[in-house]
Motif scaffolding. Structure first.
Motif, PDB file in Angstrom:
ATOM      1  N   GLN A  64      -8.823   4.234   1.332  1.00 35.94           N
ATOM      2  CA  GLN A  64      -7.939   5.399   1.314  1.00 35.94           C
ATOM      3  C   GLN A  64      -6.489   4.949   1.208  1.00 35.94           C
ATOM      4  OE1 GLN A  64      -8.140   7.885   4.839  1.00 35.94           O
ATOM      5  NE2 GLN A  64      -7.665   9.721   3.653  1.00 35.94           N
ATOM      6  N   LEU A  65      -5.820   5.373   0.129  1.00 37.48           N
ATOM      7  CA  LEU A  65      -4.413   5.085  -0.075  1.00 37.48           C
ATOM      8  C   LEU A  65      -3.631   6.392  -0.110  1.00 37.48           C
ATOM      9  CD1 LEU A  65      -4.542   2.355  -2.896  1.00 37.48           C
ATOM     10  CD2 LEU A  65      -4.505   2.015  -0.415  1.00 37.48           C
ATOM     11  N   PHE A  66      -2.421   6.358   0.438  1.00 34.82           N
ATOM     12  CA  PHE A  66      -1.628   7.574   0.583  1.00 34.82           C
ATOM     13  C   PHE A  66      -0.452   7.583  -0.392  1.00 34.82           C
ATOM     14  CE2 PHE A  66      -3.927   7.165   4.497  1.00 34.82           C
ATOM     15  CZ  PHE A  66      -4.251   8.476   4.818  1.00 34.82           C
ATOM     16  N   ALA A  67      -0.043   8.791  -0.774  1.00 37.59           N
ATOM     17  CA  ALA A  67       1.132   8.939  -1.629  1.00 37.59           C
ATOM     18  C   ALA A  67       2.319   8.262  -0.950  1.00 37.59           C
ATOM     19  CB  ALA A  67       1.418  10.416  -1.877  1.00 37.59           C
ATOM     20  N   PRO A  68       3.122   7.518  -1.696  1.00 32.46           N
ATOM     21  CA  PRO A  68       4.140   6.656  -1.070  1.00 32.46           C
ATOM     22  C   PRO A  68       5.342   7.417  -0.542  1.00 32.46           C
ATOM     23  CG  PRO A  68       4.270   6.512  -3.449  1.00 32.46           C
ATOM     24  CD  PRO A  68       3.059   7.336  -3.152  1.00 32.46           C
ATOM     25  N   ALA A  69       5.831   6.938   0.594  1.00 32.24           N
ATOM     26  CA  ALA A  69       7.118   7.380   1.104  1.00 32.24           C
ATOM     27  C   ALA A  69       8.189   6.442   0.568  1.00 32.24           C
ATOM     28  CB  ALA A  69       7.121   7.366   2.634  1.00 32.24           C
ATOM     29  N   GLN A  70       9.369   6.984   0.322  1.00 32.27           N
ATOM     30  CA  GLN A  70      10.430   6.173  -0.268  1.00 32.27           C
ATOM     31  C   GLN A  70      10.859   5.036   0.662  1.00 32.27           C
ATOM     32  OE1 GLN A  70      13.710   8.426  -1.768  1.00 32.27           O
ATOM     33  NE2 GLN A  70      14.669   6.685  -2.780  1.00 32.27           N
ATOM     34  N   ASP A  71      10.705   5.235   1.993  1.00 33.24           N
ATOM     35  CA  ASP A  71      11.100   4.181   2.928  1.00 33.24           C
ATOM     36  C   ASP A  71      10.021   3.123   3.109  1.00 33.24           C
ATOM     37  OD1 ASP A  71       9.186   5.465   4.420  1.00 33.24           O
ATOM     38  OD2 ASP A  71      10.516   6.019   6.071  1.00 33.24           O
ATOM     39  N   GLY A  72       8.905   3.255   2.374  1.00 31.29           N
ATOM     40  CA  GLY A  72       7.883   2.218   2.381  1.00 31.29           C
ATOM     41  C   GLY A  72       6.971   2.218   3.578  1.00 31.29           C
ATOM     42  N   THR A  73       6.901   3.297   4.351  1.00 30.07           N
ATOM     43  CA  THR A  73       6.120   3.297   5.587  1.00 30.07           C
ATOM     44  C   THR A  73       4.652   3.673   5.380  1.00 30.07           C
ATOM     45  OG1 THR A  73       6.811   5.581   6.011  1.00 30.07           O
ATOM     46  CG2 THR A  73       8.113   3.814   7.024  1.00 30.07           C
ATOM     47  N   THR A  74       4.245   4.056   4.186  1.00 33.43           N
ATOM     48  CA  THR A  74       2.878   4.519   3.971  1.00 33.43           C
ATOM     49  C   THR A  74       1.956   3.394   3.517  1.00 33.43           C
ATOM     50  OG1 THR A  74       3.612   5.187   1.765  1.00 33.43           O
ATOM     51  CG2 THR A  74       3.430   6.911   3.442  1.00 33.43           C
ATOM     52  N   GLU A  75       0.657   3.557   3.803  1.00 34.23           N
ATOM     53  CA  GLU A  75      -0.375   2.623   3.354  1.00 34.23           C
ATOM     54  C   GLU A  75      -0.755   2.994   1.922  1.00 34.23           C
ATOM     55  OE1 GLU A  75      -3.351   3.136   6.378  1.00 34.23           O
ATOM     56  OE2 GLU A  75      -2.577   1.431   7.531  1.00 34.23           O
ATOM     57  N   SER A  76      -0.023   2.429   0.986  1.00 35.04           N
ATOM     58  CA  SER A  76      -0.137   2.834  -0.416  1.00 35.04           C
ATOM     59  C   SER A  76      -0.656   1.736  -1.330  1.00 35.04           C
ATOM     60  CB  SER A  76       1.226   3.315  -0.932  1.00 35.04           C
ATOM     61  OG  SER A  76       1.703   4.405  -0.171  1.00 35.04           O
ATOM     62  N   PHE A  77      -0.875   0.525  -0.796  1.00 39.05           N
ATOM     63  CA  PHE A  77      -1.308  -0.593  -1.626  1.00 39.05           C
ATOM     64  C   PHE A  77      -2.614  -1.194  -1.139  1.00 39.05           C
ATOM     65  CE2 PHE A  77       2.796  -0.293  -3.471  1.00 39.05           C
ATOM     66  CZ  PHE A  77       2.678  -0.885  -4.722  1.00 39.05           C
ATOM     67  N   PHE A  78      -3.380  -1.711  -2.104  1.00 36.92           N
ATOM     68  CA  PHE A  78      -4.672  -2.340  -1.834  1.00 36.92           C
ATOM     69  C   PHE A  78      -4.670  -3.759  -2.373  1.00 36.92           C
ATOM     70  CE2 PHE A  78      -8.993  -3.495  -3.135  1.00 36.92           C
ATOM     71  CZ  PHE A  78      -9.690  -3.276  -1.954  1.00 36.92           C
ATOM     72  N   SER A  79      -5.343  -4.654  -1.650  1.00 37.58           N
ATOM     73  CA  SER A  79      -5.495  -6.034  -2.095  1.00 37.58           C
ATOM     74  C   SER A  79      -6.927  -6.485  -1.854  1.00 37.58           C
ATOM     75  CB  SER A  79      -4.545  -6.958  -1.333  1.00 37.58           C
ATOM     76  OG  SER A  79      -4.835  -8.314  -1.642  1.00 37.58           O
ATOM     77  N   PHE A  80      -7.424  -7.324  -2.765  1.00 33.92           N
ATOM     78  CA  PHE A  80      -8.742  -7.921  -2.570  1.00 33.92           C
ATOM     79  C   PHE A  80      -8.692  -9.077  -1.582  1.00 33.92           C
ATOM     80  CE2 PHE A  80      -8.952  -6.062  -6.879  1.00 33.92           C
ATOM     81  CZ  PHE A  80      -9.917  -5.106  -6.604  1.00 33.92           C
ATOM     82  N   LEU A  81      -7.485  -9.478  -1.191  1.00 40.59           N
ATOM     83  CA  LEU A  81      -7.339 -10.461  -0.132  1.00 40.59           C
ATOM     84  C   LEU A  81      -7.155  -9.739   1.192  1.00 40.59           C
ATOM     85  CD1 LEU A  81      -5.113 -13.464  -1.255  1.00 40.59           C
ATOM     86  CD2 LEU A  81      -7.541 -13.428  -0.724  1.00 40.59           C
ATOM     87  N   GLU A  82      -7.720 -10.335   2.209  1.00 42.17           N
ATOM     88  CA  GLU A  82      -7.727  -9.709   3.516  1.00 42.17           C
ATOM     89  C   GLU A  82      -6.452 -10.018   4.281  1.00 42.17           C
ATOM     90  OE1 GLU A  82     -10.837  -9.490   7.273  1.00 42.17           O
ATOM     91  OE2 GLU A  82     -11.241 -10.708   5.519  1.00 42.17           O
ATOM     92  N   GLN A  83      -5.884  -8.989   4.899  1.00 39.62           N
ATOM     93  CA  GLN A  83      -4.728  -9.183   5.757  1.00 39.62           C
ATOM     94  C   GLN A  83      -5.203  -9.591   7.142  1.00 39.62           C
ATOM     95  OE1 GLN A  83      -2.048  -5.883   5.914  1.00 39.62           O
ATOM     96  NE2 GLN A  83      -0.938  -6.655   7.677  1.00 39.62           N
ATOM     97  N   PRO A  84      -4.649 -10.656   7.726  1.00 36.74           N
ATOM     98  CA  PRO A  84      -5.114 -11.098   9.042  1.00 36.74           C
ATOM     99  C   PRO A  84      -4.866 -10.068  10.133  1.00 36.74           C
ATOM    100  CG  PRO A  84      -3.769 -12.784   7.977  1.00 36.74           C
ATOM    101  CD  PRO A  84      -3.607 -11.528   7.179  1.00 36.74           C
ATOM    102  N   ASP A  85      -5.844  -9.963  11.053  1.00 36.26           N
ATOM    103  CA  ASP A  85      -5.655  -9.268  12.329  1.00 36.26           C
ATOM    104  C   ASP A  85      -5.331  -7.789  12.202  1.00 36.26           C
ATOM    105  OD1 ASP A  85      -6.029 -11.745  13.595  1.00 36.26           O
ATOM    106  OD2 ASP A  85      -3.902 -12.222  13.357  1.00 36.26           O
TER     107      ASP A  85
END
Length: 375
Positions: A206-227
């Motif tokens: 689930q990705l959300f429409a972006p906020a201009q201040d960059g606070t939204t979860e709007s990007f996906f990666s096939f690499l895992e983010q730690p923790d």
């Protein structure tokens, strides 16, 4: 919340187990967390020294590469650990980070960064992107002894890859700011034959429409983010440590470009240009190290002729081989039920099945989808 699974007998989460560092000292004067102990032959509980184990060792010496060891091998049993060692010595280059990946049974390289770090000093040794911070005396000479876990597979190879960088690197691109490496330690289990490669699968992304201040979860990666819980989903403002991970992002509409775009997926490389608005945190700024050389990931899309049922039936990586790379780094006017083909920045092919769209520009509007990609 995203659900992720690897269509094999094990999951990536289950495969990453404790990674032990045998440290002589945490002092910058007398040694550091990456030093090999002076006496690697440990005593057993009866006070007698154990028989010295054969250690799979990699050697890279910038000043004299004649004795370099680029490849090492070992045999292992499931549930045990195999001793390994890396010795990287530089002369002109400054080694600032070490990157380690793990490839289980041909399922694809993934960051190996879940260390068993018991002290505060040791915990400081990992950077936010999962790489190892080579601070202090380690920048020129690294002597790093460790235990490599053997995950639960019947037969196959577990390949660990190691390299150092002069700055922030990329787990999927060892050439990025590389100092020394790449060296590999291969652990053989059973007959050593990897099974046929299965797809990596992600569900309910689930990705959300972006906020201009960059606070939204709007990007996906096939690499895992730690923790993190949603470990492949990124907020735009998470900063330079993770920006190189991002593969694509989501927006709805782009009145600065075309009001007809509506639901859109765009590569990280072209997101700001495609969206038509500057999103804070997406582009490097002058305060970041080597910002002028930062390159964001490209990704290429097109509509697939496959149905949702055909998407669901795909299990093997070979079933995605016929996908062709296009020149289009965004896909617009997406509808629920669409199946989208893609080729990522590293040549891997895959499919996206869109399962739901909450249309709109507000930050609680979203797209939801499933993904299958070659490992």
């Amino acid at each position: 919340m995203m659900k992720k699974n690897m269509l094999t007998k094990f999951t990536y989460k289950a495969a990453i187990v404790a990674f032990s560092l045998f440290a002589a000292s945490c002092s910058s004067d007398d040694g550091n967390v990456f030093d090999t102990p002076d006496n690697p032959q440990q005593e057993n509980p009866d006070g007698e020294p154990n028989e010295e184990e054969e250690v799979a060792t990699l050697v890279f010496n910038e000043g004299d590469p004649s004795n370099d060891i680029l490849v090492a091998e070992a045999s292992g049993e499931v549930g045990t650990e195999v001793p390994g060692r890396v010795i990287f010595t530089s002369t002109d280059l400054t080694q600032r980070r070490m990157y380690i990946t793990q490839n289980i049974g041909g399922s694809g390289d993934m960051p190996f960064n879940n260390f068993d770090l018991d002290s505060d000093d040791l915990k400081k040794a990992t950077k936010a992107d999962g790489s190892i911070d080579l601070d202090g005396a380690t920048k020129k000479e690294i002597d790093f002894t460790f235990s490599l876990p053997v995950p639960d597979i019947d037969n196959g190879e577990i390949v660990y890859s190691f390299w150092t960088t002069t700055g922030k690197g990329d787990f999927r691109d060892p050439t990025k700011r590389k100092a020394l490496g790449v060296g590999t330690i291969t652990v053989t289990v059973g007959n050593g034959n990897n099974p046929d490669a299965e797809v990596m699968s992600f569900t309910d992304v689930q990705l959300f429409a972006p906020a201009q201040d960059g606070t939204t979860e709007s990007f996906f990666s096939f690499l895992e983010q730690p923790d993190t819980e949603d470990d492949h989903i990124y907020r735009i403002n998470e900063g330079p440590e993770f920006r190189a991970y991002w593969d694509f992002g989501y927006y709805y509409g782009a009145s600065g470009v075309s009001a007809d775009d509506k639901a859109t997926l765009a590569s990280a490389s072209t997101f700001n240009e495609s969206f038509g608005f500057f999103v804070d945190g997406l582009e490097p700024d002058d305060t970041e190290d080597d910002a002028e050389n930062e390159e964001l990931n490209e990704m290429f899309f097109q509509l697939s002729a496959k149905t949702g049922a055909e998407f669901d039936a795909i299990t093997m990586a070979s079933e995605l081989a016929s996908i062709d790379k296009t020149d289009f780094q965004k896909f617009t006017n997406i509808n629920a039920g669409d199946v989208i083909e893609f080729v990522d920045n590293y040549g891997k092919k895959g499919l996206i099945k869109v399962t739901a769209i909450e249309p709109g520009f507000d930050n609680n509007d979203y797209i939801m989808f499933d993904v299958k990609i070659q490992p």
